[in-house]
Design an enzyme around this catalytic site. Structure first.
Site, PDB file in Angstrom:
ATOM      1  N   ASP A   1      12.971   5.975  21.427  1.00 57.03           N
ATOM      2  CA  ASP A   1      12.866   6.369  20.039  1.00 57.03           C
ATOM      3  C   ASP A   1      12.306   7.783  19.961  1.00 57.03           C
ATOM      4  OD1 ASP A   1      12.448   6.626  17.364  1.00 57.03           O
ATOM      5  OD2 ASP A   1      11.289   4.789  17.122  1.00 57.03           O
TER       6      ASP A   1
ATOM      7  N   GLN B   1       2.540  -2.804  18.453  1.00 65.73           N
ATOM      8  CA  GLN B   1       3.208  -3.319  17.262  1.00 65.73           C
ATOM      9  C   GLN B   1       4.192  -4.424  17.633  1.00 65.73           C
ATOM     10  OE1 GLN B   1       5.045   0.393  15.863  1.00 65.73           O
ATOM     11  NE2 GLN B   1       7.038  -0.316  16.542  1.00 65.73           N
TER      12      GLN B   1
ATOM     13  N   SER C   1       7.246   0.224   9.368  1.00 68.01           N
ATOM     14  CA  SER C   1       8.405   1.062   9.096  1.00 68.01           C
ATOM     15  C   SER C   1       9.625   0.253   9.497  1.00 68.01           C
ATOM     16  CB  SER C   1       8.327   2.362   9.903  1.00 68.01           C
ATOM     17  OG  SER C   1       9.482   3.137   9.692  1.00 68.01           O
TER      18      SER C   1
ATOM     19  N   GLU D   1      -0.017   2.731   6.155  1.00 68.12           N
ATOM     20  CA  GLU D   1       1.311   2.238   6.533  1.00 68.12           C
ATOM     21  C   GLU D   1       1.162   1.111   7.540  1.00 68.12           C
ATOM     22  OE1 GLU D   1       4.926   3.582   9.394  1.00 68.12           O
ATOM     23  OE2 GLU D   1       4.130   5.161   8.089  1.00 68.12           O
TER      24      GLU D   1
ATOM     25  N   ARG E   1       1.357   7.441  22.647  1.00 65.56           N
ATOM     26  CA  ARG E   1       1.783   8.599  21.866  1.00 65.56           C
ATOM     27  C   ARG E   1       0.718   9.681  22.018  1.00 65.56           C
ATOM     28  NH1 ARG E   1       4.157   5.513  16.427  1.00 65.56           N
ATOM     29  NH2 ARG E   1       5.783   4.342  17.529  1.00 65.56           N
TER      30      ARG E   1
ATOM     31  N   ASP F   1       9.030   2.364   4.248  1.00 66.01           N
ATOM     32  CA  ASP F   1       7.724   2.081   4.835  1.00 66.01           C
ATOM     33  C   ASP F   1       6.960   1.116   3.938  1.00 66.01           C
ATOM     34  OD1 ASP F   1       8.243   3.844   6.885  1.00 66.01           O
ATOM     35  OD2 ASP F   1       7.085   5.496   6.012  1.00 66.01           O
TER      36      ASP F   1
END
Length: 332
Positions: free
Chosen positions: A57, A122, A249, A246, A107, A233
């Site tokens: 991604d 997640q 998504s 958030e 990340r 979102d």
């Protein structure tokens, strides 16, 4: 931009041990309810992937994945950033109509603050749909099912830990990025999200990726997984930090037409030759809907924590550790 949020007079509603019990309760409860609502089967997922497949991604399109070299053959692999593309292939591999999995990622580019971490955990999920189901109404129906799983999880956690309040409203509100721009034309993108979630409590903000009046999108979104007209979102107002948080998504994935249109819009035509993109263009992959749901963010929200580092173990600088310690926020 790094934005540590200073929380005055903070006191955790759960001690460290009860926090660990509550984290497990949140995760166990929600994934069961999610699987039931969307008819999903749990599958195994990769931690790293071959970048030449095009399956990793690209998130907003500029974030560079963490990579390493395999000693045996000097092959370079990338740590996944999410599994948005991989899942469409996995549906075929597992011969399933709907799947979910635990996704763990690194990340390294994140600006670390109360809600951002180098470590990402997640639930990634994906479900096969028909051509007729590629509609906004179908998307909204799926969002309502996910929200119902959230509400029911919150009730279970509240029953086990009475000191925790119920914060989610009964229903979720749907708003497009264009409608949000019209409501708050003078505000920044993030301030618009804060205002609308403060008003309604829980909002599904749609059309992420489409250009607004200033020629820019509301937020960055890769061109090759969500259809920008059929995504969004899931945001909640989080009063502990006074922000729009958030939690998810998601969206109906690109078909051959929307893929080519969005790739051209971002001037990334070079990607069209990659195996993943060729599979979509030639209709070799099923039409799907899918998304990611933040595990630590959900725990943070439901357990009323002031920092994501209270519900997950990651890296924090000594400066951050000391900054939050002075606010009675102890990072794991």
């Amino acid at each position: 931009m790094k934005r540590n949020i200073k929380v005055e007079n903070y006191k955790s509603l759960l001690n460290v041990y009860d926090t660990q019990l509550a984290i497990k309760l949140v995760k166990d409860t929600f994934q069961k309810k999610l699987a039931k609502e969307l008819e999903l089967k749990r599958v195994s997922a990769p931690l790293f992937i071959d970048p030449l497949t095009g399956l990793n991604d690209n998130l907003s399109g500029y974030e560079k994945a963490v990579s390493f070299e395999v000693v045996e053959n000097h092959k370079t692999l990338e740590i996944v950033q999410s599994l948005a593309k991989w899942k469409r292939h996995a549906l075929n591999k597992y011969n399933a109509t709907g799947i979910y999995t635990d996704m763990n990622a690194i990340r390294r580019f994140e600006d670390l603050d109360n809600i951002h971490s180098v470590y990402v955990d997640q639930w990634d999920w994906e479900k096969v749909i028909s051509k007729e189901e590629r509609t906004e109404e179908y998307l909204k129906d799926v969002v309502r099912k996910i929200y119902r799983a959230l509400k029911e999880t919150e009730e279970v956690v509240k029953d086990r830990f009475p000191s925790l309040p119920n914060s989610l409203p009964n229903d979720i509100t749907f708003v497009t990025t264009e409608e949000l721009e019209d409501l708050y034309p003078e505000l920044s993108r993030k301030k618009r999200e804060e205002e609308i979630t403060k008003k309604y409590g829980a909002v599904f903000l749609m059309y992420i990726g489409n250009r607004l009046k200033d020629g820019k999108s509301h937020d960055g979104r890769a061109a090759d997984y969500d259809d920008w007209k059929l995504n969004g979102d899931l945001l909640v107002y989080y009063d502990v930090l006074d922000i729009a948080l958030e939690l998810s998504s998601m969206g109906i994935r690109v078909d051959s037409e929307s893929l080519v249109h969005q790739i051209k819009d971002k001037e990334e035509e070079f990607k069209l030759s990659l195996p993943y993109h060729q599979d979509i263009i030639n209709n070799r992959l099923p039409l799907t809907i899918g998304g990611g749901i933040g595990q630590s963010r959900m725990c943070m929200y439901m357990l009323r924590k002031a920092h994501i580092g209270e519900v997950q173990v990651s890296y924090w600088s000594e400066e951050d550790i000391n900054f939050f310690k002075e606010l009675n926020i102890h990072l794991l």
